[in-house]
Design an enzyme around this catalytic site. Structure first.
Site, PDB file in Angstrom:
ATOM      1  CB  SER A 139      -0.853  -0.006   1.278  1.00  0.00           C
ATOM      2  OG  SER A 139      -1.461   1.238   1.508  1.00  0.00           O
ATOM      3  CE1 TYR A 152      -4.484  -1.835   5.520  1.00  0.00           C
ATOM      4  CE2 TYR A 152      -3.501   0.274   4.937  1.00  0.00           C
ATOM      5  CZ  TYR A 152      -4.074  -0.934   4.570  1.00  0.00           C
ATOM      6  OH  TYR A 152      -4.209  -1.233   3.220  1.00  0.00           O
ATOM      7  CE  LYS A 156      -1.872  -3.742   3.549  1.00  0.00           C
ATOM      8  NZ  LYS A 156      -2.066  -4.995   2.804  1.00  0.00           N
TER       9      LYS A 156
HETATM   10  N1  LIG Z   1      -8.752  -0.119  -1.038  1.00  0.00           N
HETATM   11  C1  LIG Z   1      -7.627   0.583  -1.038  1.00  0.00           C
HETATM   12  O1  LIG Z   1      -7.622   1.802  -1.252  1.00  0.00           O
HETATM   13  C2  LIG Z   1      -6.311  -0.105  -0.789  1.00  0.00           C
HETATM   14  C3  LIG Z   1      -5.156   0.658  -0.883  1.00  0.00           C
HETATM   15  C4  LIG Z   1      -3.927   0.068  -0.678  1.00  0.00           C
HETATM   16  C5  LIG Z   1      -3.845  -1.277  -0.381  1.00  0.00           C
HETATM   17  N2  LIG Z   1      -4.979  -2.009  -0.284  1.00  0.00           N
HETATM   18  C6  LIG Z   1      -4.814  -3.442   0.042  1.00  0.00           C
HETATM   19  O2  LIG Z   1      -5.377  -4.216  -0.993  1.00  0.00           O
HETATM   20  C7  LIG Z   1      -5.918  -5.429  -0.461  1.00  0.00           C
HETATM   21  C8  LIG Z   1      -7.390  -5.535  -0.858  1.00  0.00           C
HETATM   22  O3  LIG Z   1      -8.067  -4.392  -0.353  1.00  0.00           O
HETATM   23  P1  LIG Z   1      -9.615  -4.103  -0.665  1.00  0.00           P
HETATM   24  O4  LIG Z   1      -9.775  -2.636  -0.653  1.00  0.00           O
HETATM   25  O5  LIG Z   1     -10.076  -4.895  -1.829  1.00  0.00           O
HETATM   26  O6  LIG Z   1     -10.285  -4.707   0.677  1.00  0.00           O
HETATM   27  P2  LIG Z   1     -11.793  -5.197   0.909  1.00  0.00           P
HETATM   28  O7  LIG Z   1     -12.003  -5.131   2.380  1.00  0.00           O
HETATM   29  O8  LIG Z   1     -12.707  -4.444   0.028  1.00  0.00           O
HETATM   30  O9  LIG Z   1     -11.761  -6.723   0.446  1.00  0.00           O
HETATM   31  C9  LIG Z   1     -10.932  -7.637   1.137  1.00  0.00           C
HETATM   32  C10 LIG Z   1     -11.325  -9.065   0.833  1.00  0.00           C
HETATM   33  O10 LIG Z   1     -10.483  -9.906   1.645  1.00  0.00           O
HETATM   34  C11 LIG Z   1     -11.293 -10.845   2.361  1.00  0.00           C
HETATM   35  N3  LIG Z   1     -10.631 -11.179   3.636  1.00  0.00           N
HETATM   36  C12 LIG Z   1     -10.540 -10.386   4.739  1.00  0.00           C
HETATM   37  N4  LIG Z   1      -9.893 -11.052   5.715  1.00  0.00           N
HETATM   38  C13 LIG Z   1      -9.575 -12.270   5.223  1.00  0.00           C
HETATM   39  C14 LIG Z   1      -8.911 -13.397   5.757  1.00  0.00           C
HETATM   40  N5  LIG Z   1      -8.474 -13.409   7.023  1.00  0.00           N
HETATM   41  N6  LIG Z   1      -8.720 -14.486   4.969  1.00  0.00           N
HETATM   42  C15 LIG Z   1      -9.185 -14.493   3.696  1.00  0.00           C
HETATM   43  N7  LIG Z   1      -9.840 -13.455   3.142  1.00  0.00           N
HETATM   44  C16 LIG Z   1     -10.030 -12.362   3.894  1.00  0.00           C
HETATM   45  C17 LIG Z   1     -12.623 -10.133   2.553  1.00  0.00           C
HETATM   46  O11 LIG Z   1     -13.670 -11.043   2.815  1.00  0.00           O
HETATM   47  C18 LIG Z   1     -12.770  -9.388   1.232  1.00  0.00           C
HETATM   48  O12 LIG Z   1     -13.361 -10.193   0.237  1.00  0.00           O
HETATM   49  C19 LIG Z   1      -5.691  -5.359   1.054  1.00  0.00           C
HETATM   50  O13 LIG Z   1      -4.516  -6.045   1.394  1.00  0.00           O
HETATM   51  C20 LIG Z   1      -5.527  -3.867   1.302  1.00  0.00           C
HETATM   52  O14 LIG Z   1      -4.779  -3.612   2.470  1.00  0.00           O
HETATM   53  C21 LIG Z   1      -6.213  -1.455  -0.484  1.00  0.00           C
HETATM   54  C1  LIG Z   2      -6.275   1.569   2.448  1.00  0.00           C
HETATM   55  C2  LIG Z   2      -4.915   1.924   2.066  1.00  0.00           C
HETATM   56  O1  LIG Z   2      -4.017   1.125   2.075  1.00  0.00           O
HETATM   57  C3  LIG Z   2      -4.616   3.315   1.677  1.00  0.00           C
HETATM   58  C4  LIG Z   2      -4.346   4.162   2.859  1.00  0.00           C
HETATM   59  O2  LIG Z   2      -5.644   3.818   0.912  1.00  0.00           O
END
Ligand SMILES: NC(=O)c1ccc[n+]([C@@H]2O[C@H](COP(=O)([O-])OP(=O)(O)OC[C@H]3O[C@@H](n4cnc5c(N)ncnc54)[C@H](O)[C@@H]3O)[C@@H](O)[C@H]2O)c1
Ligand SMILES: CC(=O)[C@H](C)O
Length: 257
Positions: A139, A152, A156
């Protein structure tokens, strides 16, 4: 020969977008999640589109579940080529109020899950005597540390560190380990972050935390799952064979490293 990929936490959000893109790229894909009803729905949708997918329920925080998803993948598709440690959870708390439970849950899922997934995939790649690719969800919070997101951000940063050290150790087996570092994507994760930030603020209204963060993006729009999947598709391809130990930002111009 069609390649086989696992995407953890792919019933919705960025993981679903990544799994969909890999299907379009010609991979056979194991769609994996802890949420069984949502997983079944996603698998059904993908099958209706004609994609060769298989659903596996699991909790990435459990080592045995991570080894099980690899076992089930090989039992179903015969091999493994790419393992994507996508599943992750958010935690939004003022630093002075962070409790043991939040720390444990966040580290167990975001960090332990990534370590166990990488171990399970690497063991299979070594057994197959093939090159293999591990791709981790990091992230912008793995490069920068944010207020209210201390736990968080720490998880990361740990994912970024494990990406570097596992890449160094696994290179002799022709296994690469890289990470994608998204910015601000409008998934359910950001719905929760916004909601919690509003709760802890005196002046933010619903939607405003997301708007504030998004307004700093140089390309002037928030991220979509497709934006993230574009990078992951490249990292999963043969074109990325000579890249390892990298944690690549895809954030529309937000964090510059
Ligand atoms: N959304 C953002 O802006 C963003 C930004 C940077 C990084 N990320 C990273 O990207 C990844 C996906 O994020 P997202 O926004 O799609 O999240 P989200 O919460 O929308 O979806 C996450 C998915 O992971 C599943 N999950 C949660 N815990 C779990 C577990 N213990 N075992 C198996 N599955 C599990 C959930 O059921 C869900 O389907 C994450 O690692 C998040 O930290 C997201
Ligand atoms: C959810 C995430 O990792 C960033 C801060 O958008």
């Amino acid at each position: 020969m069609e390649k086989v990929a696992v995407v953890t936490g792919s019933a919705e959000g960025l993981g679903k977008g990544i799994a969909h893109r890999l299907c379009k790229d010609g991979f056979k894909v194991v769609v994996h999640d802890i949420n069984e009803p949502m997983l079944n729905q996603t698998v059904k949708e993908f099958k209706e589109e004609g994609f060769d997918v298989h659903g596996v329920v699991g909790n990435v925080a459990k080592r045995e579940d991570q080894f099980n998803v690899v076992k089930e993948t090989v039992a179903h598709f015969g091999r493994l080529d790419v393992f994507i440690n996508n599943a992750g959870v958010d935690a939004i708390t003022p630093f002075l109020q962070v409790e043991e439970e939040e720390l444990n849950r966040s580290f167990q899922i975001n960090v332990n899950g990534t370590v166990f997934g990488t171990q399970a995939a690497a063991e299979q790649f070594i057994k197959q005597e093939t090159k293999g690719k591990v791709i981790n969800a990091c992230s912008i919070a793995g490069h920068e540390s944010y207020e209210m997101l201390s736990t968080y951000s720490a998880t990361k940063h740990a994912v970024r560190s494990f990406t570097h050290s596992s890449a160094k150790e696994l290179a002799k087996h022709q296994i690469t380990v890289n990470a994608y570092c998204p910015g601000i994507a409008k998934t359910r994760m950001w719905d929760r972050i916004d909601e919690e930030m509003v709760k802890h603020s005196d002046n933010l209204k619903p939607g405003e935390a997301f708007e504030q963060y998004s307004s700093a993006i140089a390309l002037q729009r928030y991220q979509t799952p497709e934006d993230v999947a574009n990078l992951v598709s490249f990292l999963a391809s043969d074109d990325a064979d000579y890249i390892t130990g990298q944690t690549i930002l895809t954030d529309g111009g937000l964090v510059y490293r």
